[in-house]
Design an enzyme around this catalytic site. Structure first.
Site, PDB file in Angstrom:
ATOM      1  N   ASN A 182      -0.988  10.258  10.436  1.00  0.00           N
ATOM      2  CA  ASN A 182      -1.662  11.505  10.764  1.00  0.00           C
ATOM      3  C   ASN A 182      -3.124  11.430  10.349  1.00  0.00           C
ATOM      4  O   ASN A 182      -3.480  10.750   9.398  1.00  0.00           O
ATOM      5  CB  ASN A 182      -0.991  12.688  10.060  1.00  0.00           C
ATOM      6  CG  ASN A 182       0.439  12.875  10.491  1.00  0.00           C
ATOM      7  OD1 ASN A 182       0.738  12.911  11.680  1.00  0.00           O
ATOM      8  ND2 ASN A 182       1.343  12.980   9.519  1.00  0.00           N
ATOM      9  N   LYS A 229       0.815  -1.212   0.000  1.00  0.00           N
ATOM     10  CA  LYS A 229       0.000   0.000   0.000  1.00  0.00           C
ATOM     11  C   LYS A 229       0.850   1.264   0.000  1.00  0.00           C
ATOM     12  O   LYS A 229       0.645   2.169  -0.817  1.00  0.00           O
ATOM     13  CB  LYS A 229      -0.929   0.026   1.234  1.00  0.00           C
ATOM     14  CG  LYS A 229      -1.935  -1.081   1.333  1.00  0.00           C
ATOM     15  CD  LYS A 229      -2.892  -0.872   2.490  1.00  0.00           C
ATOM     16  CE  LYS A 229      -2.231  -0.909   3.847  1.00  0.00           C
ATOM     17  NZ  LYS A 229      -1.671  -2.239   4.181  1.00  0.00           N
ATOM     18  N   HIS A 286      -3.732  -9.434  10.427  1.00  0.00           N
ATOM     19  CA  HIS A 286      -4.726  -8.908  11.382  1.00  0.00           C
ATOM     20  C   HIS A 286      -5.857  -9.893  11.663  1.00  0.00           C
ATOM     21  O   HIS A 286      -6.963  -9.474  12.029  1.00  0.00           O
ATOM     22  CB  HIS A 286      -5.337  -7.591  10.868  1.00  0.00           C
ATOM     23  CG  HIS A 286      -4.333  -6.530  10.546  1.00  0.00           C
ATOM     24  ND1 HIS A 286      -3.405  -6.075  11.460  1.00  0.00           N
ATOM     25  CD2 HIS A 286      -4.095  -5.856   9.395  1.00  0.00           C
ATOM     26  CE1 HIS A 286      -2.653  -5.141  10.889  1.00  0.00           C
ATOM     27  NE2 HIS A 286      -3.038  -5.007   9.640  1.00  0.00           N
TER      28      HIS A 286
END
Length: 301
Positions: free
Chosen positions: A153, A127, A199
């Site tokens: 962020n 990614k 995950h």
């Protein structure tokens, strides 16, 4: 600062991390009257964090020690951190009570749709390389764009800045961020780089649930989707779920004419077969943005 209006009077923010702190700043500036932050850690855990005191703003209450919101129906909207799974009791309570639920990305996309096209990139690997390369190429050819998402962020601050109409947003999206996507949170051009076991502790150990979260990036009628047809995980878990979406499947055995020029490592900065996939995906995104793959683009890649 952009002319930003709010329809929310009282919001709850789940978590006092990066997303929560950015949400406090953003919603305070756009005029939300009452903001409540719910953080499961104790206030002592933040005692060494000098930022904690700076968020004691008028209309902002920070509740430490629990992130279970008992009075969720009192709020107009719940802003959740990507670290909070969709199964979180406060998120489930909000959904049950028809309270609007956002994370910073879903809220950002809703607002950005008024400005310009949205490119979203997700996948288990590649990614960051893909979005960084696309961002670099667009900067090289002087196409206004910004890079946001799963990069450390929150994008909310970008909504307070002025942007030229038509500015492209490139967003790197994790499965955690995608969990809260609804039908109107789609991106215009979506890239799924690949799918490998990742995950799975969050998804009951099931690849099907992980793939379901990834697929939320694409609206069945409004998103152009770019996939890697050679990837085994994509073949098994993504392609069977594709429904009506316009799909561009990338294969090193059948590269587009525009991507073929980068098959030779001498013609590109990023070496290795895996990077050829990343380059091919960027090329397809550029084509869908109606950007010609000319010498200037080739030089940037």
């Amino acid at each position: 600062m952009r002319d930003t209006q709010t329809k929310y009077n009282k919001i709850a923010i789940l978590g006092f991390g990066i997303t929560g702190q950015s949400a406090i700043q953003y919603f305070s500036q756009i005029g939300v009257k009452e903001i409540h932050v719910f953080e499961r850690q104790t206030e002592e855990a933040f005692s060494k964090n000098t930022l904690a005191g700076s968020f004691r703003l008028p209309g902002v209450d920070i509740h430490f020690g629990s992130d279970v919101i008992e009075n969720i129906s009192d709020f107009d909207m719940l802003m959740a951190s990507p670290g909070c799974p969709i199964t979180h009791p406060s998120i489930q309570a909000a959904l049950k009570n028809n309270i609007t639920v956002h994370n910073d990305i879903t809220y950002f996309l809703k607002e950005w749709r008024k400005i310009g096209p949205i490119v979203g990139v997700t996948g288990s690997n590649g990614k960051s390389t893909t979005v960084s390369l696309l961002h670099h190429v667009l900067n090289t050819i002087s196409r206004p764009n910004i890079l946001v998402g799963n990069i450390g962020n929150s994008p909310l601050a970008d909504l307070l800045r002025e942007h030229k109409p038509g500015t492209i947003v490139i967003t790197e999206l994790s499965s955690y961020q995608l969990e809260l996507f609804k039908d109107d949170d789609y991106v215009d051009i979506a890239v799924i780089t690949n799918l490998t076991e990742n995950h799975l502790d969050r998804y009951e150990g099931k690849m099907q649930l992980y793939a379901h979260a990834k697929m939320k990036i694409a609206h069945p009628d409004k998103t152009e989707l770019i996939l890697v047809a050679d990837d085994a995980g994509t073949q098994k878990y993504i392609l069977p779920k594709v429904n009506k979406t316009v799909v561009q499947a990338i294969s090193l055995f059948d590269l587009s004419s525009e991507a073929q020029q980068f098959a030779d490592p001498e013609n590109r900065m990023l070496k290795g077969e895996h990077n050829l996939y990343n380059i091919a995906m960027v090329v397809e995104v550029l084509k869908k943005l109606d950007i010609k793959i000319d010498a200037q683009v080739a030089e940037a890649i």
